[in-house]
Every structure is written in structure tokens, then in C-alpha cells.
Design an enzyme around this catalytic site. Sequence first.
Site, short mmCIF file in Angstrom:
data_model
loop_
_atom_site.label_atom_id
_atom_site.label_comp_id
_atom_site.label_asym_id
_atom_site.label_seq_id
_atom_site.Cartn_x
_atom_site.Cartn_y
_atom_site.Cartn_z
N GLN A 121 22.50 70.97 62.32
CA GLN A 121 21.77 69.71 62.11
C GLN A 121 22.33 68.90 60.95
N GLU B 298 41.11 41.93 46.02
CA GLU B 298 40.47 40.81 46.75
C GLU B 298 39.04 40.60 46.29
N THR C 189 51.12 43.07 45.45
CA THR C 189 51.61 43.75 46.66
C THR C 189 52.91 43.10 47.13
N GLY D 231 41.92 39.58 35.76
CA GLY D 231 41.81 40.07 37.13
C GLY D 231 40.66 39.38 37.85
N LEU E 239 42.07 33.60 49.31
CA LEU E 239 41.32 34.86 49.27
C LEU E 239 40.27 34.92 50.38
P1 TGC Z 1 34.16 28.69 40.15
O1 TGC Z 1 33.83 27.78 39.01
O2 TGC Z 1 33.06 29.32 40.93
O3 TGC Z 1 35.08 27.89 41.19
C1 TGC Z 1 36.24 27.20 40.78
C2 TGC Z 1 36.67 26.29 41.93
O4 TGC Z 1 37.02 27.08 43.08
C3 TGC Z 1 36.13 26.78 44.18
N1 TGC Z 1 35.81 28.04 44.85
C4 TGC Z 1 36.29 28.36 46.05
N2 TGC Z 1 37.06 27.65 46.91
C5 TGC Z 1 37.38 28.26 48.07
N3 TGC Z 1 36.96 29.51 48.39
C6 TGC Z 1 36.19 30.24 47.56
N4 TGC Z 1 35.80 31.47 47.89
C7 TGC Z 1 35.83 29.66 46.33
N5 TGC Z 1 35.09 30.09 45.27
C8 TGC Z 1 35.09 29.08 44.37
C9 TGC Z 1 34.90 26.15 43.54
O5 TGC Z 1 34.24 25.31 44.46
C10 TGC Z 1 35.55 25.36 42.42
O6 TGC Z 1 36.16 24.23 42.99
P2 TGC Z 1 36.17 22.81 42.20
O7 TGC Z 1 36.95 21.92 43.12
O8 TGC Z 1 34.73 22.44 42.04
O9 TGC Z 1 36.85 23.08 40.88
O10 TGC Z 1 35.17 29.78 39.63
P3 TGC Z 1 34.97 30.94 38.59
O11 TGC Z 1 36.08 30.86 37.61
O12 TGC Z 1 33.55 30.93 38.07
O13 TGC Z 1 35.23 32.25 39.46
C11 TGC Z 1 34.44 32.63 40.50
C12 TGC Z 1 34.84 34.04 41.01
C13 TGC Z 1 34.55 35.10 39.96
C14 TGC Z 1 34.00 34.29 42.23
C15 TGC Z 1 36.34 34.07 41.38
O14 TGC Z 1 37.14 33.88 40.29
C16 TGC Z 1 36.74 35.34 42.09
O15 TGC Z 1 36.62 35.42 43.30
N6 TGC Z 1 37.28 36.38 41.35
C17 TGC Z 1 37.88 37.55 41.96
C18 TGC Z 1 39.39 37.47 41.87
C19 TGC Z 1 40.07 38.04 43.07
O16 TGC Z 1 39.49 38.26 44.11
N7 TGC Z 1 41.37 38.24 42.96
C20 TGC Z 1 42.13 38.71 44.06
C21 TGC Z 1 43.62 38.62 43.77
S1 TGC Z 1 44.63 38.72 45.22
C22 TGC Z 1 44.52 40.31 45.74
O17 TGC Z 1 43.76 41.09 45.26
C23 TGC Z 1 45.39 40.68 46.85
S2 TGC Z 1 45.24 42.29 47.40
C24 TGC Z 1 46.46 42.24 48.51
C25 TGC Z 1 46.51 43.31 49.52
O18 TGC Z 1 45.79 43.22 50.55
O19 TGC Z 1 47.35 44.20 49.32
P1 FAD Z 2 38.75 43.69 35.94
O1 FAD Z 2 38.58 42.26 36.31
O2 FAD Z 2 39.19 44.00 34.56
O3 FAD Z 2 37.39 44.46 36.24
C1 FAD Z 2 37.09 45.75 35.72
C2 FAD Z 2 35.64 46.07 36.07
O4 FAD Z 2 34.78 45.10 35.45
C3 FAD Z 2 35.35 46.00 37.56
O5 FAD Z 2 34.43 47.01 37.91
C4 FAD Z 2 34.69 44.64 37.73
O6 FAD Z 2 33.83 44.59 38.85
C5 FAD Z 2 33.92 44.53 36.43
N1 FAD Z 2 33.63 43.13 36.08
C6 FAD Z 2 34.52 42.14 35.79
N2 FAD Z 2 33.88 40.98 35.58
C7 FAD Z 2 32.56 41.23 35.74
C8 FAD Z 2 31.39 40.43 35.68
N3 FAD Z 2 31.44 39.13 35.42
N4 FAD Z 2 30.21 41.04 35.90
C9 FAD Z 2 30.13 42.35 36.19
N5 FAD Z 2 31.20 43.17 36.29
C10 FAD Z 2 32.41 42.59 36.06
N6 FAD Z 2 46.35 40.77 42.85
C11 FAD Z 2 47.13 39.71 43.26
O7 FAD Z 2 47.05 38.61 42.71
N7 FAD Z 2 48.00 39.87 44.30
C12 FAD Z 2 48.15 41.04 44.96
O8 FAD Z 2 48.96 41.14 45.90
C13 FAD Z 2 47.37 42.16 44.53
N8 FAD Z 2 47.55 43.38 45.13
C14 FAD Z 2 46.90 44.48 44.61
C15 FAD Z 2 47.20 45.75 45.12
C16 FAD Z 2 46.59 46.87 44.57
C17 FAD Z 2 46.96 48.23 45.07
C18 FAD Z 2 45.60 46.72 43.57
C19 FAD Z 2 44.90 47.91 43.01
C20 FAD Z 2 45.29 45.47 43.07
C21 FAD Z 2 45.95 44.33 43.57
N9 FAD Z 2 45.72 43.06 43.03
C22 FAD Z 2 46.47 41.97 43.45
C23 FAD Z 2 44.85 42.89 41.86
C24 FAD Z 2 43.35 42.85 42.20
O9 FAD Z 2 42.99 41.66 42.81
C25 FAD Z 2 42.60 43.06 40.87
O10 FAD Z 2 42.79 44.40 40.49
C26 FAD Z 2 41.11 42.75 41.01
O11 FAD Z 2 40.90 41.36 41.20
C27 FAD Z 2 40.30 43.23 39.78
O12 FAD Z 2 40.90 42.85 38.60
P2 FAD Z 2 41.15 43.95 37.43
O13 FAD Z 2 41.83 45.11 38.05
O14 FAD Z 2 41.84 43.24 36.34
O15 FAD Z 2 39.72 44.42 36.99
#
Ligand code: TGC
Ligand code: FAD
Length: 389
Positions: free
Chosen positions: A284, A368, A166, A139, A244
Site C-alpha cells: 500500500q 529561468e 548555457t 541573478g 524569458l
Molecule cells: P519590473 O520593474 O517588474 O519590470 C521591468 C520592465 O520589464 C517588464 N516586464 C516584463 N516584460 C515581459 N515579460 C515579463 N515577464 C516581464 N516582467 C516585467 C515590466 O513591464 C517593465 O517594463 P517597462 O516598460 O515598464 O520598464 O522589473 P524588476 O527589476 O522589478 O524585476 C522583476 C523580476 C524579479 C520578476 C525579474 O527581474 C525576474 O524575472 N527575475 C528573474 C531573472 C531570471 O529569470 N533570469 C533568467 C536568466 S536566463 C536563464 O536562466 C536561462 S536558463 C537556460 C537553459 O534552459 O539552459
Molecule cells: P540569486 O539571485 O542570488 O538567489 C539566491 C536565492 O535568493 C534564491 O533562493 C532566490 O530565490 C533568493 N532570492 C533572491 N531574491 C529574492 C527576493 N527578492 N525575495 C526572496 N528570495 C529571493 N542565466 C542566463 O542568463 N543565461 C543562461 O543560459 C543561464 N543558464 C543557466 C544554466 C544553469 C545550469 C544554471 C544553474 C543557471 C543558469 N542561468 C543562466 C542563471 C540563472 O538564471 C540564475 O542562476 C537564476 O536567475 C538565479 O540567480 P542566482 O543564481 O544569482 O541566485
Amino acid sequence: MKNVDYFNLDAFMSEEELMVRNTVRSFVDEKVLPVIEEAYEQGVYPNELILPMGDLGLYGANLPEEYGCAGMSATAYGIVMQELERGDSGVRSFASVQGSLVMYPIYAFGSEEQKRKWLPELAKGTKIGCFGLTEPDFGSNPGGMITRAERTPYGWKLNGAKMWITNGTVADVAVVWAKTGEDTRSIRGFLVEKGTKGFTAPEIKRKHSLRASITSELIFEDCEIPEENILPGVEGLRGPLSCLNQARYGIAWGAVGSAMATYSAALEYSLSRIQFDRPIGGFQLTQKKLADMITEITKGQMMSLQLGRLKDAGKVTPAQVSMAKRNNVAMALEVARTARTILGANGISGEYPIMRHMNNLESVLTYEGTHDIHTLIIGAEVTGLQAFK
Ligand code: TGC
Ligand code: FAD
């Protein structure tokens, strides 16, 4: 709802921005609020909103008109997200995923044929998209993904699974990220069309949050993808992470809308609820709660607006987006919890929007990039030291 604008930020918005705000606000009042509570209780998305939102240009609203999009500024796009989430986080999610996570990667990394094929229909809402990055075991650390795409004589074969996606079950097209080799530099984006053999997308049930939104698994079993469905313009983790940035930007605005809704409901309630022969708003302790809420909302509004201005000027950084997403979502959750206390027992009832917003925000806090991950992104930026691994 009265306008929640304590610092007169309307004065710093253009006529276009105010017009967009007023249009989406009326849409939410007239079309979203009357149906959302029932949809939330039933655990379904209100499908009747899909096409009207397309007619208003709310999908991919900041992408260019040549692909059927509204061509709004980033700030106006943020305002759209604020107003939609004033209705419900699930409705904002629908628009966020469609615009920022499906249309944006097709626009930024797709071929001209892919853009012409998908963007106009996605903009209208006649096609729905989803974005598959998260996996059951990866995740916060998407770079560890195990979904693999292998070359075949006619294109690619996909194996693996995505989780918490989603709109997965209802999507006509899934933007799916998979490794084509061993390391993260081999990550590529694929357009997987509904009905492709070997692709299924069962819905995840029993959610207590974001109930007016479809969430799904995506399963790929020897799923054949034609060569023309790979996104040609990007390789590596940078691809999905760039998407993202767009979606997190919209959430930073959206969360403020949710807070405006719960604050407004609590304020109104505090003026009409009488205890000890006076409105509870006259005590208050209630006033301190309301003062804290409106102060935090105002700070969140100022952060979003400046973020929008930076994005329109092409100067926004990913860490600034992280700061606004992190701050505004945590702020909105705190505002919802405080609003809940002001309503007493009524705070837990579906007669009021508070608990729905509060439960929704538990998802928004996690997706996100979790609150903690955004803490680490800001920490890495200010210290120059990565603390993820
Ligand atoms: P790291 O080594 O830092 O970076 C790998 C490569 O990616 C580039 N990069 C970015 N590029 C564009 N925008 C950003 N924000 C970027 N952050 C990093 C970086 O420059 C590098 O590029 P290159 O060309 O040098 O290789 O990567 P890492 O593996 O250490 O991970 C960093 C971390 C933890 C910040 C990243 O993995 C992260 O953001 N994790 C969170 C995952 C997340 O947000 N998942 C969301 C899934 S989608 C979702 O939740 C949809 S919800 C939908 C709804 O609204 O219903
Ligand atoms: P984990 O990564 O297992 O994290 C669990 C806990 O550990 C969290 O508190 C986290 O902060 C903590 N943790 C993890 N790593 C570290 C670290 N290095 N240091 C300190 N703390 C850490 N994803 C998609 O791709 N597409 C979608 O459309 C999408 N829609 C979603 C809709 C819903 C309703 C929900 C709930 C989630 C959705 N997601 C989607 C997934 C979402 O992006 C992930 O749930 C999110 O990125 C966190 O991953 P995880 O749930 O596996 O938690």
C-alpha cells in the site's frame, strides 16, 4: 515507455500535435536515451544530437517558416519540450536556449538583415547561440547588471561579465544584455559573435547538475561590437524578460516530461522488484507514492495544455507562465525524489534515469527565475503588491 496520460488528454490534441509528439518521442527513444547517461557521466553535451534535432525542426519550432523554422503552434512547441526533457533536461535546455532565448529575440527585436543572417542557420543547428543575462552579482535581479556598452565611432564597446550561461563556450553568437546608461531603461541587446576581440567564454566545470550541458562564463574586455549587431527593436528590461516568457513556457512543459520519465521507471520497477515474496508495487505504501505521482503529473499536464491553448490564442500572461513553471518543476522534482525511494539503492545508480533527472531538476528549479521569484511574481499579480524589493 508507455504513454502517461491518465486523463486521456491525447483526445484533446490535434493530429498535428500527436504527430509531433510521436516523432519527438521516437527520436528521444532511439537517439537520446542510448547516449545520454554516458554524456552525463562525462559532463559533455552529446553533439551528435545537434544536427538531427535541427533536421526535425526542433529549434525555434514555433517561429515562421519564412526564416527556416517549423512554424508549429505554441502547443506543439510545448509538446516538443516535454518529449525532449523526458530524455534529459540538458537536451531540452539546448533547444530552449537556441529557440526561445536566441532565435526569439532575433526574430522579435532584430533587423531584417539579422533575421536573414542568423535564423535559418540557428534553425538547422549549423550555428549555435547563447543568452547572456545573469551576472556573477546579479541573478534574480538582472536590472542591477553592471555590464556596460559604450558608444564608439564605429559601434559599441562592451565591458563586463555574464555567468552561468548555457552553451556560452560553444556558441557562434551570444545575445548579450548590457546597460548603455545608468538605469534599466538603457538596457539593450547585442549580438556578440564568436571570435570577436576581447570576448572569451570559459566553461564552468564541476557541476553536479545538468551535466550533459555546457555552462559558461562570458567575459567582455573592451569588446568592439559593430553598430549592425545591436538589436534595434527593444530597450529596457522588457527585452530580456520577454524572452524569458518564451523559455519558461517551454520549461513548464519540459518538467512534465521529466516527471513522466521518472514515474514510468518507478512504476515498472515496482512491478518487477520482489520483496517479502511479492512485487513492491503490491504494498500500500508504494501504491500511495505511485498514486500521488500520477495525480500530480496529470495536474501538471492539464496546466501545460491549457497554458498552450492560452498562448496559441494570444491570451497567456507572464504570471500564468510563472505559475506553470513553478508548479511543474517543483512537482517533477518531488516525483523524482519519490521515484528514487521506490528504486531503493538502484535509485542512485546510472543504470536508471532517476538520479540524473533529479539532479538536473535542481538547476531547472533555479534557472529561468527561481521557484521563489515565481512565487513573488504570482503574489504580485494576485495582490497588486510587489514584494521583490
Ligand atoms: P519590473 O520593474 O517588474 O519590470 C521591468 C520592465 O520589464 C517588464 N516586464 C516584463 N516584460 C515581459 N515579460 C515579463 N515577464 C516581464 N516582467 C516585467 C515590466 O513591464 C517593465 O517594463 P517597462 O516598460 O515598464 O520598464 O522589473 P524588476 O527589476 O522589478 O524585476 C522583476 C523580476 C524579479 C520578476 C525579474 O527581474 C525576474 O524575472 N527575475 C528573474 C531573472 C531570471 O529569470 N533570469 C533568467 C536568466 S536566463 C536563464 O536562466 C536561462 S536558463 C537556460 C537553459 O534552459 O539552459
Ligand atoms: P540569486 O539571485 O542570488 O538567489 C539566491 C536565492 O535568493 C534564491 O533562493 C532566490 O530565490 C533568493 N532570492 C533572491 N531574491 C529574492 C527576493 N527578492 N525575495 C526572496 N528570495 C529571493 N542565466 C542566463 O542568463 N543565461 C543562461 O543560459 C543561464 N543558464 C543557466 C544554466 C544553469 C545550469 C544554471 C544553474 C543557471 C543558469 N542561468 C543562466 C542563471 C540563472 O538564471 C540564475 O542562476 C537564476 O536567475 C538565479 O540567480 P542566482 O543564481 O544569482 O541566485
